[in-house]
Motif scaffolding. Structure first.
Motif, PDB file in Angstrom:
ATOM      1  N   LYS A  63       0.801  -1.206   0.000  1.00 40.16           N
ATOM      2  CA  LYS A  63       0.000   0.000   0.000  1.00 40.16           C
ATOM      3  C   LYS A  63       0.841   1.266   0.000  1.00 40.16           C
ATOM      4  CE  LYS A  63      -4.409  -0.600   0.358  1.00 40.16           C
ATOM      5  NZ  LYS A  63      -5.287  -0.252  -0.730  1.00 40.16           N
ATOM      6  N   ARG A  66       6.462   3.726  -1.564  1.00 42.01           N
ATOM      7  CA  ARG A  66       7.546   4.686  -1.398  1.00 42.01           C
ATOM      8  C   ARG A  66       8.547   4.275  -0.339  1.00 42.01           C
ATOM      9  NH1 ARG A  66       5.415   6.806   3.379  1.00 42.01           N
ATOM     10  NH2 ARG A  66       3.305   6.180   3.448  1.00 42.01           N
ATOM     11  N   ALA A 152       5.246   3.185   6.795  1.00 44.83           N
ATOM     12  CA  ALA A 152       4.097   2.946   5.931  1.00 44.83           C
ATOM     13  C   ALA A 152       2.821   3.471   6.546  1.00 44.83           C
ATOM     14  CB  ALA A 152       3.950   1.445   5.675  1.00 44.83           C
ATOM     15  N   GLN A 153       2.790   3.459   7.877  1.00 44.94           N
ATOM     16  CA  GLN A 153       1.537   3.800   8.525  1.00 44.94           C
ATOM     17  C   GLN A 153       1.401   5.294   8.604  1.00 44.94           C
ATOM     18  OE1 GLN A 153       0.314   1.180  11.810  1.00 44.94           O
ATOM     19  NE2 GLN A 153       0.308   3.048  13.020  1.00 44.94           N
TER      20      GLN A 153
ATOM     21  N   PHE B  65      -3.231  -0.768   4.917  1.00 45.21           N
ATOM     22  CA  PHE B  65      -4.644  -0.398   4.785  1.00 45.21           C
ATOM     23  C   PHE B  65      -4.955   0.794   5.671  1.00 45.21           C
ATOM     24  CE2 PHE B  65      -5.310  -3.548   1.965  1.00 45.21           C
ATOM     25  CZ  PHE B  65      -5.578  -4.831   2.416  1.00 45.21           C
ATOM     26  N   ARG B  66      -4.335   0.832   6.832  1.00 40.18           N
ATOM     27  CA  ARG B  66      -4.634   1.907   7.764  1.00 40.18           C
ATOM     28  C   ARG B  66      -4.286   3.269   7.171  1.00 40.18           C
ATOM     29  NH1 ARG B  66      -2.841   6.032  10.483  1.00 40.18           N
ATOM     30  NH2 ARG B  66      -2.690   6.126  12.730  1.00 40.18           N
ATOM     31  N   SER B  67      -3.268   3.277   6.314  1.00 43.53           N
ATOM     32  CA  SER B  67      -2.917   4.562   5.722  1.00 43.53           C
ATOM     33  C   SER B  67      -3.938   4.978   4.679  1.00 43.53           C
ATOM     34  CB  SER B  67      -1.514   4.495   5.100  1.00 43.53           C
ATOM     35  OG  SER B  67      -1.543   3.628   3.996  1.00 43.53           O
ATOM     36  N   ASP B  95      -7.996   6.475  -1.356  1.00 43.76           N
ATOM     37  CA  ASP B  95      -7.702   5.056  -1.461  1.00 43.76           C
ATOM     38  C   ASP B  95      -8.846   4.293  -2.103  1.00 43.76           C
ATOM     39  OD1 ASP B  95      -7.469   2.228   0.554  1.00 43.76           O
ATOM     40  OD2 ASP B  95      -5.893   2.910  -0.777  1.00 43.76           O
TER      41      ASP B  95
END
Lengths: 153, 427
Positions: A63, A66, A152-153, B65-67, B95
């Protein structure tokens, strides 16, 4: 030193105690085991770390592509511990040598005390490198995995 | 006039619909007895060093997914939209991407259906990559929706609706085997039909053990031979659904504790909050209904879950509550809840349930902190549900032209959440 007639054991496999056991093991055996542990255990640590980081990195990059280039460094850090193990294994290997030429076939001239010392030193150098690299590989792996997820988060 | 959408689907008891009642039973179910549960043998998840070996990939995916949650910026643009087509175009930048690409005629429910489809795809991806004990955990998240689906099918059958229509209305996260789903509406309303329904169909569903436990717990109240029929006809469907959810929560708590480690800690906290919210909802919604009669108190007490910060002292007090004024005293078992109740006076248009729900959302956001546990999976599903509710709310407001109501949704990971603002003001 214990004399043979002082011991009570009757089995044909009796020995005179630890001295006999340890002096019966060739110092070359100890040395080569040290080399093996230095190499093998370091690589186990590095692999563990790369597994920990890599699974997180691959999942998070779905997801958030980058993060790939920046977090590849975490994997390289784990890889470095494996390299340290290989370097040390090569160094230790170079220290395991046969006695000098003219004395090679005359065992009575060998300096056994020095050879035992060399064997034990090589073994424990290898073991300490291997075990510490396991710990360091796992630690770098966990830290790298957390970094990837935080990115990522 | 815009219908006030409730922010929480867990209003188990609608007001004033308690016609019949079970005869009063003696004690609430204690957690000391061994309840039936769906998963008996649950593995432990690894600690810091070994968690990633099995579960690193799914956990990383769920954090990706959280992002993808909608941010304040996205919500700002969505609330400025003039039509639902505008909303769809704005969502294409997020998203959600092309999730409504093929829809011609857009109504607010379309957003819900399409977003749920996307969520189901994501959950199936996670489930496909999951090994034990994560697989059990993800299954447990879906059991909640399965209970709702089964009760929907039962209720719809008793009202005589067709099987296809009912199956279309089922929540997509809680679907189970198609043949089992089809056989629920197909049972006949005869004693043998009810017995068949229980023996063959309900047992087959993954949530069958909860039915068995429920019937077992209530067996002593029933005098006839055909227990199932009595239960379905006499006991309100809502009470059954509530009892099933209670059993599910207790079972889920047990599974999380068996998984151990940080999962037990995080999920234990979340499940306790959920159980407390359920208990408070029941207490508040049943004030003024027949369930509040002194004779029915023990039945009401039986509906409170046996987990939670309010259990057992708080739930015992909640069971005795007769009107709103006594709620504060009842909540005094947990000082935080008492403070929450006291703050209603300050918050103008929020009910107690809303405040509890916001507390829940705050805890769910925190579940994403800390690595190497399963709480992010649970939190993701719950927060995504809330986001879908937000989308539907915004769509309804746009459709009905109610621009001043449009900002009354609960934002997720937002800088303007009440708990984040409170932190900033204190500095």
């Amino acid at each position: 030193m214990v004399r043979a007639d002082e011991i009570n054991c009757v089995s044909p496999l009796c020995n005179l105690g630890w001295v006999e056991v340890l002096t019966s093991m060739s110092p070359y055996g100890w040395g080569q085991f040290g080399v093996a542990f230095a190499l093998g255990l370091s690589i186990v640590g590095a692999a563990w770390g790369i597994w920990t980081t890599g699974s997180s990195l691959v999942g998070a990059a779905i997801k958030a592509p980058r993060i790939k280039s920046k977090n590849l460094v975490s994997i390289i850090f784990c890889e470095a511990t494996a390299i340290y193990g290989v370097i040390l294994a090569i160094i230790l290997l170079n220290k395991v040598q046969a006695p000098d030429g003219e004395y090679l076939f005359d065992q009575s001239t060998w300096n056994w005390a020095d050879m035992y010392h060399a064997g034990y030193s090589t073994f424990f150098a290898g073991v300490s490198v291997g075990l510490t690299n396991i710990a360091s590989g796992v630690a770098v792996g966990i830290a790298g995995s957390s970094c990837a997820l935080a990115d990522a988060q | 006039m815009v219908s006030r959408l409730s922010f929480h689907p867990y209003t188990y008891l609608t007001q004033g619909t308690f016609l019949r009642s079970c005869s009063s039973s003696s004690n609430p179910s204690s957690s000391g007895e061994a309840n039936m549960s769906v998963a008996s043998d649950v593995m432990e998840a690894g600690g810091l060093g070994t968690f990633n070996l099995d579960h690193g990939f799914p956990e990383a995916v769920v954090r990706g997914f959280r992002s993808g949650f909608l941010t304040d910026y996205d919500y700002h643009h969505l609330t400025q939209c003039e039509s639902l087509e505008d909303m769809k175009m704005n969502l294409q930048e997020t998203d959600y991407d092309q999730f409504m690409a093929n829809e011609q005629h857009i109504i607010p429910v379309t957003f819900r259906d399409k977003a749920l489809q996307k969520l189901v795809q994501e959950m199936e991806f996670l489930r496909a990559h999951a090994v034990e004990p994560l697989a059990t955990f993800l299954d447990y998240i879906s059991y909640e929706f399965m209970i709702d689906n089964v009760m929907l099918l039962l209720k719809g059958t008793l009202s005589g609706r067709s099987a296809n229509e009912l199956i279309k209305q089922c929540h997509p996260l809680g679907l189970f085997k198609e043949s089992t789903m089809r056989s629920i509406p197909a049972f006949e309303a005869s004693p043998k039909g009810y017995a068949d329904l229980y023996q063959t169909v309900l047992i087959d569903t993954p949530v069958g053990p909860y039915f068995s436990q429920y019937l077992q717990d209530n067996a002593e109240q029933l005098s006839d031979a055909s227990e199932m029929r009595n239960i379905l006809e006499e006991v309100q469907i809502e009470v059954i659904k509530n009892s099933l959810h209670k059993l599910y929560l207790e079972d889920f708590y047990r599974v999380c504790q068996a998984i151990g480690g940080e999962t037990a800690e995080f999920m234990g906290h979340l499940i306790k909050l959920r159980a407390d919210r359920m208990a408070v909802n029941i207490a508040v919604n049943s004030i003024g209904t027949p369930l509040n009669e002194p004779a029915m108190r023990s039945t009401r007490h039986k509906l409170f879950p046996a987990v939670g910060y309010l259990y057992p002292a708080g739930t015992a007090r909640l069971a005795e509550v007769t009107d709103e004024g006594q709620m504060e005293g009842a909540l005094s078992a947990v000082p935080e809840y008492q403070k929450l109740y006291a703050s209603i006076a300050g918050a103008k248009d929020k009910t107690l349930e809303d405040l509890f729900y916001e507390k829940d959302v705050q805890a769910l956001e925190v579940a994403f902190e800390g690595q190497m546990h399963f709480a992010p999976f649970y939190a993701y599903v719950k927060l995504k549900q809330q986001e879908i509710r937000n989308l539907v709310w915004i769509a309804e407001c746009i459709l009905q032209g109610q621009k001043d109501e449009i900002n009354k949704f609960v934002p997720i990971f937002s800088d303007s959440s009440p708990w984040r603002l409170a932190g900033k003001l204190n500095r």
